[in-house]
Design an enzyme around this catalytic site. Structure first.
Site, PDB file in Angstrom:
ATOM      1  N   ASP A  12       0.876  -1.164   0.000  1.00 27.63           N
ATOM      2  CA  ASP A  12       0.000   0.000   0.000  1.00 27.63           C
ATOM      3  C   ASP A  12       0.922   1.226   0.000  1.00 27.63           C
ATOM      4  OD1 ASP A  12      -2.233   1.715   0.487  1.00 27.63           O
ATOM      5  OD2 ASP A  12      -1.775   1.678   2.638  1.00 27.63           O
ATOM      6  N   ASP A  14      -0.235   5.062   0.951  1.00 27.12           N
ATOM      7  CA  ASP A  14      -0.550   6.017   2.019  1.00 27.12           C
ATOM      8  C   ASP A  14      -0.447   5.328   3.381  1.00 27.12           C
ATOM      9  OD1 ASP A  14      -1.251   8.321   0.455  1.00 27.12           O
ATOM     10  OD2 ASP A  14      -3.134   7.367  -0.059  1.00 27.12           O
ATOM     11  N   ARG A  52     -11.841   8.012  -2.665  1.00 24.74           N
ATOM     12  CA  ARG A  52     -12.162   9.422  -2.400  1.00 24.74           C
ATOM     13  C   ARG A  52     -13.656   9.666  -2.216  1.00 24.74           C
ATOM     14  NH1 ARG A  52      -9.915  13.178  -6.944  1.00 24.74           N
ATOM     15  NH2 ARG A  52      -8.112  11.857  -6.516  1.00 24.74           N
TER      16      ARG A  52
END
Ligand code: BG6
Ligand code: MG
Length: 224
Positions: A12, A14, A52
């Site tokens: 991953d 972030d 998002r």
């Protein structure tokens, strides 16, 4: 397929390669404050690894405001958050690569183990460039090409497929619950970095990225 043979590690971004999660938090906080919706670091945990638009829905739900806005208004809000987030990303330098990541990537390279980045962030290529990490990876997933975000396994499956490796021969590294669920659903071995309570379902939890070490992980992988 050779079982118990580690062939690839899928990361991953972030919260694993760099602490960009703090910038996501700052940007969402700016928007939530503007909308008068309560939002704190604890609630922010739910957003980690989540796309998002889904993140925006979760924030609106926290203020009982999910039905208050049109889809067009929601897209404008998410865009505003992203513009602010992108400004914050300019602060990132190669110094912001989390501890132990460079060494671990070098170990993987030396051992001929493939690497990929599986981030649902559309900003991942820019962040990897800022970190000067892009050259290390054999494959970087394109979030736009992946239909379902984490906790669905799609992005990890896409990474394995593009590396030409079976998921069962991969380790996935994550810092959030949705990501650990995605790794498990993909049939990879899940390694969580960070706080245990946020990643109950991880096969192995390490307190920090500084603890990522190939010898130990290989041993663990063979036993799993
Ligand atoms: C994930 C983050 O990596 O990417 C989420 O953990 C974020 O917090 C998601 O919402 C999407 O990112 P972006 O940059 O495309 O808005
Ligand atoms: Mg993460």
């Amino acid at each position: 397929m050779e079982k118990n043979n580690l062939k690839a590690v899928v990361f991953d971004l972030d919260g694993v390669l760099t602490d960009s999660a703090k910038y996501h938090y700052q940007a969402w906080k700016m928007l939530a404050d503007k909308l008068g919706i309560p939002f704190d670091e604890e609630y922010n945990e739910k957003l980690k690894g989540v796309s998002r638009m889904e993140s925006l829905e979760l924030i609106l739900q926290n203020g009982n405001a999910q039905d208050k806005y049109t889809q067009e208004e929601k897209v404008a809000m998410a865009t505003e958050k992203n513009e602010f987030y992108k400004q914050l990303l300019h602060q990132i330098t190669p110094e912001d690569v989390l501890p132990g990541i460079h060494d671990f990537l070098e170990q993987l390279k030396a051992a001929g183990i493939k690497t990929a980045v599986a981030s649902v962030s559309h900003n991942a290529p820019f962040i990897l460039e800022r970190l000067e990490l892009d050259k290390y990876f054999d494959y970087i997933c394109d979030a736009a090409q992946v239909p379902r975000a984490k906790p669905f396994p799609d992005i990890f499956l896409s990474a394995a497929q593009n590396l030409g490796v079976e998921p069962a021969n991969c380790i996935g590294v994550e810092d959030a619950q949705a990501g650990i669920q995605a790794i498990n659903a993909a049939g990879m071995m899940s390694v969580g970095v960070g706080i245990k309570s946020q990643m109950q379902e991880a096969k192995l939890i390490l307190p920090s990225t500084a603890k990522l070490e190939l010898g130990m992980l290989k041993e663990y992988f063979q036993l799993a």
